[in-house]
Design an enzyme around this catalytic site. Sequence first.
Site, PDB file in Angstrom:
ATOM      1  N   GLU A   1      21.070   1.918  -3.081  1.00  0.00           N
ATOM      2  CA  GLU A   1      21.234   0.716  -3.885  1.00  0.00           C
ATOM      3  C   GLU A   1      20.400   0.783  -5.158  1.00  0.00           C
ATOM      4  O   GLU A   1      19.328   1.380  -5.170  1.00  0.00           O
ATOM      5  CB  GLU A   1      20.798  -0.506  -3.073  1.00  0.00           C
ATOM      6  CG  GLU A   1      21.678  -0.701  -1.863  1.00  0.00           C
ATOM      7  CD  GLU A   1      21.270  -1.896  -1.012  1.00  0.00           C
ATOM      8  OE1 GLU A   1      21.903  -2.079   0.027  1.00  0.00           O
ATOM      9  OE2 GLU A   1      20.339  -2.621  -1.393  1.00  0.00           O
TER      10      GLU A   1
ATOM     11  N   CYS B   1      16.253  -1.209 -11.400  1.00  0.00           N
ATOM     12  CA  CYS B   1      15.373  -0.802 -10.309  1.00  0.00           C
ATOM     13  C   CYS B   1      16.141   0.257  -9.517  1.00  0.00           C
ATOM     14  O   CYS B   1      17.240  -0.007  -9.030  1.00  0.00           O
ATOM     15  CB  CYS B   1      15.072  -2.027  -9.445  1.00  0.00           C
ATOM     16  SG  CYS B   1      14.185  -1.624  -7.938  1.00  0.00           S
TER      17      CYS B   1
ATOM     18  N   CYS C   1      13.796   5.904   3.891  1.00  0.00           N
ATOM     19  CA  CYS C   1      12.392   6.232   3.618  1.00  0.00           C
ATOM     20  C   CYS C   1      11.687   6.518   4.938  1.00  0.00           C
ATOM     21  O   CYS C   1      11.844   5.769   5.904  1.00  0.00           O
ATOM     22  CB  CYS C   1      11.705   5.081   2.885  1.00  0.00           C
ATOM     23  SG  CYS C   1       9.985   5.475   2.435  1.00  0.00           S
TER      24      CYS C   1
ATOM     25  N   CYS D   1       7.000   1.450   6.387  1.00  0.00           N
ATOM     26  CA  CYS D   1       6.094   0.304   6.320  1.00  0.00           C
ATOM     27  C   CYS D   1       6.695  -0.816   7.171  1.00  0.00           C
ATOM     28  O   CYS D   1       7.910  -1.014   7.181  1.00  0.00           O
ATOM     29  CB  CYS D   1       5.932  -0.163   4.873  1.00  0.00           C
ATOM     30  SG  CYS D   1       5.242   1.134   3.833  1.00  0.00           S
TER      31      CYS D   1
ATOM     32  N   CYS E   1       9.102  -3.457   5.521  1.00  0.00           N
ATOM     33  CA  CYS E   1      10.108  -3.027   4.536  1.00  0.00           C
ATOM     34  C   CYS E   1      11.477  -2.765   5.151  1.00  0.00           C
ATOM     35  O   CYS E   1      11.589  -2.107   6.184  1.00  0.00           O
ATOM     36  CB  CYS E   1       9.602  -1.770   3.823  1.00  0.00           C
ATOM     37  SG  CYS E   1      10.815  -1.074   2.678  1.00  0.00           S
TER      38      CYS E   1
ATOM     39  N   GLY F   1      13.031   4.331  -0.957  1.00  0.00           N
ATOM     40  CA  GLY F   1      12.360   5.630  -0.894  1.00  0.00           C
ATOM     41  C   GLY F   1      10.983   5.673  -1.525  1.00  0.00           C
ATOM     42  O   GLY F   1      10.585   4.755  -2.259  1.00  0.00           O
ATOM     43  N   GLU F   2      10.271   6.747  -1.230  1.00  0.00           N
ATOM     44  CA  GLU F   2       8.931   6.953  -1.790  1.00  0.00           C
ATOM     45  C   GLU F   2       9.028   8.016  -2.895  1.00  0.00           C
ATOM     46  O   GLU F   2       9.183   9.218  -2.602  1.00  0.00           O
ATOM     47  CB  GLU F   2       7.977   7.396  -0.663  1.00  0.00           C
ATOM     48  CG  GLU F   2       6.633   7.901  -1.123  1.00  0.00           C
ATOM     49  CD  GLU F   2       5.942   7.014  -2.167  1.00  0.00           C
ATOM     50  OE1 GLU F   2       5.884   5.792  -1.980  1.00  0.00           O
ATOM     51  OE2 GLU F   2       5.483   7.563  -3.182  1.00  0.00           O
TER      52      GLU F   2
ATOM     53  N   SER G   1       6.521   3.289  -8.652  1.00  0.00           N
ATOM     54  CA  SER G   1       5.737   2.629  -7.602  1.00  0.00           C
ATOM     55  C   SER G   1       5.561   3.568  -6.416  1.00  0.00           C
ATOM     56  O   SER G   1       6.516   4.168  -5.935  1.00  0.00           O
ATOM     57  CB  SER G   1       6.471   1.360  -7.161  1.00  0.00           C
ATOM     58  OG  SER G   1       5.839   0.783  -6.048  1.00  0.00           O
TER      59      SER G   1
ATOM     60  N   SER H   1       1.203   0.455  -4.305  1.00  0.00           N
ATOM     61  CA  SER H   1       1.437  -0.587  -3.303  1.00  0.00           C
ATOM     62  C   SER H   1       0.215  -0.694  -2.411  1.00  0.00           C
ATOM     63  O   SER H   1       0.047   0.088  -1.481  1.00  0.00           O
ATOM     64  CB  SER H   1       2.672  -0.239  -2.456  1.00  0.00           C
ATOM     65  OG  SER H   1       3.820  -0.322  -3.245  1.00  0.00           O
ATOM     66  N   LEU H   2      -0.620  -1.655  -2.699  1.00  0.00           N
ATOM     67  CA  LEU H   2      -1.893  -1.782  -1.980  1.00  0.00           C
ATOM     68  C   LEU H   2      -1.706  -2.651  -0.731  1.00  0.00           C
ATOM     69  O   LEU H   2      -1.954  -2.211   0.388  1.00  0.00           O
ATOM     70  CB  LEU H   2      -2.921  -2.390  -2.934  1.00  0.00           C
ATOM     71  CG  LEU H   2      -4.366  -2.018  -2.734  1.00  0.00           C
ATOM     72  CD1 LEU H   2      -4.559  -0.509  -2.758  1.00  0.00           C
ATOM     73  CD2 LEU H   2      -5.217  -2.658  -3.827  1.00  0.00           C
ATOM     74  N   HIS H   3      -1.348  -3.887  -0.940  1.00  0.00           N
ATOM     75  CA  HIS H   3      -0.980  -4.837   0.110  1.00  0.00           C
ATOM     76  C   HIS H   3      -2.078  -5.240   1.087  1.00  0.00           C
ATOM     77  O   HIS H   3      -1.845  -6.094   1.955  1.00  0.00           O
ATOM     78  CB  HIS H   3       0.233  -4.347   0.912  1.00  0.00           C
ATOM     79  CG  HIS H   3       1.414  -3.931   0.087  1.00  0.00           C
ATOM     80  ND1 HIS H   3       1.658  -4.426  -1.175  1.00  0.00           N
ATOM     81  CD2 HIS H   3       2.427  -3.067   0.333  1.00  0.00           C
ATOM     82  CE1 HIS H   3       2.763  -3.878  -1.657  1.00  0.00           C
ATOM     83  NE2 HIS H   3       3.249  -3.043  -0.764  1.00  0.00           N
TER      84      HIS H   3
ATOM     85  N   ASN I   1       9.627 -11.173   0.438  1.00  0.00           N
ATOM     86  CA  ASN I   1      11.025 -11.565   0.564  1.00  0.00           C
ATOM     87  C   ASN I   1      11.466 -11.336   1.994  1.00  0.00           C
ATOM     88  O   ASN I   1      11.383 -10.216   2.492  1.00  0.00           O
ATOM     89  CB  ASN I   1      11.898 -10.697  -0.340  1.00  0.00           C
ATOM     90  CG  ASN I   1      12.133 -11.356  -1.678  1.00  0.00           C
ATOM     91  OD1 ASN I   1      12.575 -12.493  -1.750  1.00  0.00           O
ATOM     92  ND2 ASN I   1      11.817 -10.637  -2.739  1.00  0.00           N
TER      93      ASN I   1
ATOM     94  N   CYS J   1      13.638  -5.535  -5.763  1.00  0.00           N
ATOM     95  CA  CYS J   1      13.418  -4.131  -5.427  1.00  0.00           C
ATOM     96  C   CYS J   1      12.541  -4.059  -4.189  1.00  0.00           C
ATOM     97  O   CYS J   1      11.742  -4.935  -3.933  1.00  0.00           O
ATOM     98  CB  CYS J   1      12.691  -3.422  -6.553  1.00  0.00           C
ATOM     99  SG  CYS J   1      13.364  -3.779  -8.149  1.00  0.00           S
TER     100      CYS J   1
HETATM  101  N1  SAH Z   1       8.013   3.429  -1.758  1.00  0.00           N
HETATM  102  C1  SAH Z   1       7.463   2.876  -2.928  1.00  0.00           C
HETATM  103  C2  SAH Z   1       8.494   2.278  -3.876  1.00  0.00           C
HETATM  104  C3  SAH Z   1       9.588   1.472  -3.262  1.00  0.00           C
HETATM  105  S1  SAH Z   1       9.098  -0.056  -2.553  1.00  0.00           S
HETATM  106  C4  SAH Z   1       6.375   1.871  -2.589  1.00  0.00           C
HETATM  107  O1  SAH Z   1       6.246   1.518  -1.422  1.00  0.00           O
HETATM  108  O2  SAH Z   1       5.653   1.490  -3.499  1.00  0.00           O
HETATM  109  C5  SAH Z   1       8.732  -1.042  -3.995  1.00  0.00           C
HETATM  110  C6  SAH Z   1       7.842  -2.245  -3.721  1.00  0.00           C
HETATM  111  O3  SAH Z   1       8.527  -3.284  -2.990  1.00  0.00           O
HETATM  112  C7  SAH Z   1       6.619  -1.908  -2.870  1.00  0.00           C
HETATM  113  O4  SAH Z   1       5.472  -2.494  -3.427  1.00  0.00           O
HETATM  114  C8  SAH Z   1       6.976  -2.492  -1.546  1.00  0.00           C
HETATM  115  O5  SAH Z   1       5.847  -2.723  -0.752  1.00  0.00           O
HETATM  116  C9  SAH Z   1       7.692  -3.757  -1.946  1.00  0.00           C
HETATM  117  N2  SAH Z   1       8.446  -4.373  -0.853  1.00  0.00           N
HETATM  118  C10 SAH Z   1       8.908  -3.800   0.280  1.00  0.00           C
HETATM  119  N3  SAH Z   1       9.522  -4.707   1.067  1.00  0.00           N
HETATM  120  C11 SAH Z   1       9.456  -5.897   0.424  1.00  0.00           C
HETATM  121  C12 SAH Z   1       9.890  -7.213   0.728  1.00  0.00           C
HETATM  122  N4  SAH Z   1      10.537  -7.485   1.838  1.00  0.00           N
HETATM  123  N5  SAH Z   1       9.632  -8.188  -0.161  1.00  0.00           N
HETATM  124  C13 SAH Z   1       8.990  -7.929  -1.320  1.00  0.00           C
HETATM  125  N6  SAH Z   1       8.564  -6.692  -1.679  1.00  0.00           N
HETATM  126  C14 SAH Z   1       8.778  -5.691  -0.809  1.00  0.00           C
HETATM  127 FE1  SF4 Z   2       9.070   3.404   1.982  1.00  0.00          FE
HETATM  128 FE2  SF4 Z   2       8.019   1.906   0.009  1.00  0.00          FE
HETATM  129 FE3  SF4 Z   2       9.496   0.779   1.985  1.00  0.00          FE
HETATM  130 FE4  SF4 Z   2       7.071   1.715   2.518  1.00  0.00          FE
HETATM  131  S1  SF4 Z   2       7.566   0.003   1.121  1.00  0.00           S
HETATM  132  S2  SF4 Z   2       8.934   2.032   3.769  1.00  0.00           S
HETATM  133  S3  SF4 Z   2       6.990   3.497   1.202  1.00  0.00           S
HETATM  134  S4  SF4 Z   2      10.209   2.217   0.447  1.00  0.00           S
END
Ligand code: SAH
Ligand code: SF4
Length: 343
Positions: free
Chosen positions: A92, A105, A112, A116, A119, A159-160, A189, A212-214, A288, A331
């Site tokens: 997508e 995006c 991936c 996480c 995700c 994806g990463e 990212s 992506s710290l979180h 989200n 995204c």
């Molecule tokens: N793999 C990379 C890039 C893709 S994810 C990464 O993890 O950074 C892009 C961003 O969207 C990341 O910061 C991820 O943590 C965030 N993300 C993932 N799931 C989400 C959700 N449900 N709502 C909002 N942001 C989300």
């Molecule tokens: Fe992969 Fe990024 Fe989703 Fe983590 S947040 S599963 S690294 S796409």
Amino acid sequence: MAKKILVGMNKEEIQQYVEYLEQPGYRGRQIADWIYKKSVLDFSEMKNISALFAKQLDETSRIHAGKIIDIAKSKDGTNKYLIGFDDGNAIEAVLLPYSDRISVCISTQVGCGVKCRFCATGINGFRRNLTAAEIIDEVLLLQHESGRRISHVVYMGMGEPLFNYENVLDSIYKLNNELEISMRRITVSTVGIIPRIKMLAKENIPITLAISLHAPNDDLRKRLIPIADKYPLDELIESCKLYVKQTGRRITFEYLLIKDVNDSISAAHELGKLLRGIMANVNIIPYNKVEGLPFSKPETKKIDMFKGILESVGLTVTQRMEKGQSVSAACGQLRLRNKFGGK
Ligand code: SAH
Ligand code: SF4
């Protein structure tokens, strides 16, 4: 024999290819222009190319690596596209039009493997890396759809990116050289793959790196991001400082705010302490909802409080705009099952 795919080739390579077809080299530059600037879908749309040559091109090559197989439209103009490739895989990409710029995006992998906990992309696991041509094609297919030249690209889809390092880097250079998208308008990212962050720092290109710290500590981070086990926060922060030092570019830290998980006042203070003194922006992303996962976003009051604490220690804080809500187009929450087709 499989047809040659032209997207992903630079001007010189296209020129060599047309010379091989016994046409003058300048035709190559014209074709590159039709592909990258005017983003046509078909050789027949190339108005300064004869029908005979277009036919010859069509017999031996094709322009695109993928094609749009479905669209989910949102009221605010944010559209999500499903792009399919020859091997049956699909990813997508999201188009985000604003009055002054138009952003896409894009995805870098099918699925991936990082998985996480929060995700949607991780749920189905990893299938394969996208090629540079496939990554570039996401931008071109959406540019064709929008009818406007894409100004900003964010690598925040499925994806990463740093686990598909070479293809991602190749695509960045070509977006810059062939589509003429400024590096400063490209954001990558990453979940924080330390050795690759160091490699990217050496590349010394003026893109924006987003981490992506979180979570403000390893315990919590490991619970959300399994791979954090391998890449501890102190080393991650060190690699970010190195990145800033080598590139002179401000880093963005993404912080997904999840209700009752990482949104406490003490987490905000801890985060403030962790990031103090780094040339950075913090991007707050209210979570989200993903169907089937037990997470939700905090109330607005809580989000504002969290932001306020970070600002009070001198950090620059932005909040991701929640565009495309009705098609779950933000995204990072892209998922193949159940989102096209009216559910
Ligand atoms: N793999 C990379 C890039 C893709 S994810 C990464 O993890 O950074 C892009 C961003 O969207 C990341 O910061 C991820 O943590 C965030 N993300 C993932 N799931 C989400 C959700 N449900 N709502 C909002 N942001 C989300
Ligand atoms: Fe992969 Fe990024 Fe989703 Fe983590 S947040 S599963 S690294 S796409």
